[in-house]
Structure formats: C-alpha cells, structure tokens
Design a protein around this motif. Structure first.
Motif, PDB file in Angstrom:
ATOM      1  N   TRP A  19       0.695   3.856  16.353  1.00  0.00           N
ATOM      2  CA  TRP A  19       1.879   1.661  16.009  1.00  0.00           C
ATOM      3  C   TRP A  19       2.900   2.015  16.834  1.00  0.00           C
ATOM      4  O   TRP A  19       2.561   1.396  17.651  1.00  0.00           O
ATOM      5  N   ILE A  78       1.893  -6.247   2.411  1.00  0.00           N
ATOM      6  CA  ILE A  78       1.277  -6.109   3.784  1.00  0.00           C
ATOM      7  C   ILE A  78       1.464  -6.937   5.183  1.00  0.00           C
ATOM      8  O   ILE A  78       1.734  -7.357   5.908  1.00  0.00           O
ATOM      9  N   TYR A 177       7.975  -3.316   4.502  1.00  0.00           N
ATOM     10  CA  TYR A 177       7.183  -2.578   4.281  1.00  0.00           C
ATOM     11  C   TYR A 177       7.650  -1.127   3.838  1.00  0.00           C
ATOM     12  O   TYR A 177       6.459   0.229   3.220  1.00  0.00           O
ATOM     13  N   MET A 198      -5.435   1.695  -0.911  1.00  0.00           N
ATOM     14  CA  MET A 198      -5.010   1.624   1.064  1.00  0.00           C
ATOM     15  C   MET A 198      -6.312  -0.208   1.439  1.00  0.00           C
ATOM     16  O   MET A 198      -5.972  -1.171   1.533  1.00  0.00           O
ATOM     17  N   PHE A 202      -4.755  -4.294   1.568  1.00  0.00           N
ATOM     18  CA  PHE A 202      -4.803  -4.460   2.951  1.00  0.00           C
ATOM     19  C   PHE A 202      -6.006  -5.849   2.505  1.00  0.00           C
ATOM     20  O   PHE A 202      -6.204  -6.384   3.736  1.00  0.00           O
ATOM     21  N   TYR A 242      -3.536   3.935   9.698  1.00  0.00           N
ATOM     22  CA  TYR A 242      -3.258   3.059   8.528  1.00  0.00           C
ATOM     23  C   TYR A 242      -4.437   4.223   7.262  1.00  0.00           C
ATOM     24  O   TYR A 242      -3.690   3.872   6.635  1.00  0.00           O
ATOM     25  N   PHE A 245      -1.648   7.075   7.553  1.00  0.00           N
ATOM     26  CA  PHE A 245      -0.454   6.816   6.795  1.00  0.00           C
ATOM     27  C   PHE A 245      -1.426   7.342   5.160  1.00  0.00           C
ATOM     28  O   PHE A 245      -0.479   7.338   4.809  1.00  0.00           O
TER      29      PHE A 245
END
Length: 309
Positions: A19, A78, A177, A198, A202, A242, A245
């Motif tokens: 990132w 997001i 976040y 995720m 997303f 991600y 993450f």
C-alpha cells in the motif's frame, strides 16, 4: 496459535508495504484524478477478488446470506475509503491527510471492539497506539513536499476552510477503514473464510465504484504511463495487498491489524525520499523510530502467566 498470529502480523506488514507504494506510483501519473485512481484501483481489485474466490463465495453463500448487514456495511465502507482518503490528501495536503486517515483508524477500531464486542483495551495496545500516533504526527511535521500543493486555498464553505474539510474527510476515511476491518473480522469469526469475506465485500464495493469512472476516469489510459500506473495500483497494492490483509485478520484482532498499518506512512515516506526526491527533517526520522517501536510492541510475544498457587 502463536505462529498463526505471527504469520498474520507478517502478512499485514507485507500488505502495508504494498500500500505504501501507491503514493509514489500515483506521482508518476499526476493527470489522473484522485477520485478516478481510487475508484479504479479499489473497483478492479474488488472484481479480481470476487472472480478468484468465486467458488468459495458460492460454496459459502448460505453463510453470507446470514450476515447481510455486515456484507453491505463492509462493502459501502470499502467504497467510501479511497474516495475520502485521496480527497483528504488533495484538500488538506498529503501529510495531514495521511496522518488523520491512518492514525484515526486504530482508534475507531478499538472503539468498535470495546463498545460492540465488549473487548478490553490492553495496556500494550494503548502504549503502542500512543507511540504510533506520535510517530505518524512527527513524520507529517518533518515531511517536506516539493512541487505539490499542500493546501488548496483559504476558501470557506459553511464556515469551514478547505483544510477543515480535508481533515473531516480524513476522519471519514479512518472511520470507513475501521468499519471495513471490523466487519471483515466479524464475518470471519462467524465461520466465513477470509477469502469469501473479502471477495464478497470488495465485489459489492466495486459495483458502487466502477460506474463513477464514467465521469472521473478520462485520463486513466491516456498514456502508457497512466495505463501502467492504473493497472499496477489495482493488481498489486489493492488486489494482492487486501488478500494478505484478509489472511492476517483471520489470526489477529482488527484493532491490532489497523494499528500495524501505521507502518504505511513510514514506508511511503522512504519511497518518496528515494524515488521522488522528497525530503524530511530530524522530526520525521524520530517519527519513524517511534512507529517501529509501536510495531515491535505488537510483535513481541507476551509470556503466559504462571500460576504459583
């Protein structure tokens, strides 16, 4: 469990490293608007996450159908994050926008865990948070950005300057976040895999972000450099970052994960110095040291209490 927790921390550190390259990458394509690069990177990453995890999402669709609030809440968060984050840096300046966004996220995360999940706040987390916030603040004070506007102007709207609006957007970015990280953690705790959690959130976010490119995305592919930067931002920092993450959230708390992400401004500043040629003074160096102390406190293993009775 200890090894899993350590692996989770390492994955989040790698994600932060990826990132941290976004600022330097975006600097190579200044003609792309912050809204466009944020929407494209997060939107395309969302589609890639959904496609690669489609089998898992289909397999776990029954579990996902039981947490619609978490799914929608996480997806909206997001979608909001990149728009608020990049806009904050545009209005308040890179340093202040980054500080407010990243330093506020761990605070919001621990508030959620305390109020909603009734988790206690450890002394180690509190000390780490203090080191981290002071460190990021010192980096902002010591960072000297040349050739980029750090404050748009002194115009006011509803009694607020553009600086104030930038700070407010930074807080919104930090909140969004934290909400996303908390929602993802709750889905994982309820038995949904990190991949499915995720990918579903997303994927939902991408449906909100990608249509906005019809208005903002004119320069995304205007030049080969713009094209390369756009694709890199979507695939490497967002998609791969991600994924890592999400794996990390399987093994550590959301508040700890967001605290570790304070490493991002350190790495971003180093890249700006090495690649872009930006400079910062001794305060910035001290800030980096304090953030490293913050991370070391999170990495150290606390020995179990021995019952002498």
């Amino acid at each position: 469990m200890g090894n899993n927790a350590t692996g989770g921390v390492i994955c989040i550190i790698i994600a932060c490293s990826l990132w941290a390259t976004t600022g330097t990458a975006a600097n190579l394509a200044p003609s792309i608007s912050p809204l466009a690069i944020g929407s494209f990177a997060m939107g395309v990453a969302g589609l890639l996450l959904l496609i690669t995890a489609s089998k898992t999402v289909i397999k776990e669709r029954a579990k996902l159908s039981k947490v619609p609030v978490l799914l929608v809440l996480g997806g909206i968060s997001i979608a909001i994050y990149p728009l608020a984050f990049y806009s904050s840096m545009k209005l308040a300046g890179v340093a202040i926008g980054t500080v407010v966004s990243l330093a506020s996220a761990p605070f919001f995360s621990i508030v959620f865990e305390r109020l909603i999940n009734k988790k206690s706040i450890s002394l180690r987390w509190t000390i780490s948070f203090i080191f981290g916030v002071v460190g990021v603040t010192l980096i902002a004070m010591g960072k000297q950005v040349h050739g980029q506007p750090t404050l748009v102007n002194n115009s006011e709207y509803l009694g607020l300057s553009t600086m104030h609006f930038g700070v407010i957007l930074g807080l919104i970015a930090g909140l969004s976040y934290a909400v996303y990280a908390w929602a993802a953690k709750q889905m994982i705790v309820q038995g949904i895999s990190s991949n499915a959690s995720m990918a579903s959130m997303f994927g939902f976010a991408s449906m909100l972000l990608l249509p906005s490119l019809l208005i903002t995305g004119n320069n995304l592919f205007a030049t080969p450099t713009n094209t390369a930067v756009s694709i890199y931002m979507a695939v490497v920092p967002m998609f791969i970052g991600y994924l890592l993450f999400g794996y990390g959230l399987r093994h550590i708390e959301a508040s700890k994960a967001t605290l570790i992400t304070l490493l991002e401004p350190v790495l971003a500043t180093l890249l700006a110095v090495i690649v872009v040629g930006e400079k910062f003074n001794s305060w910035g160096w001290l800030g980096m040291v304090l953030i490293l102390v913050c991370l070391m406190l999170q990495m150290l293993k606390v020995p179990p209490k021995v019952n002498n009775a």
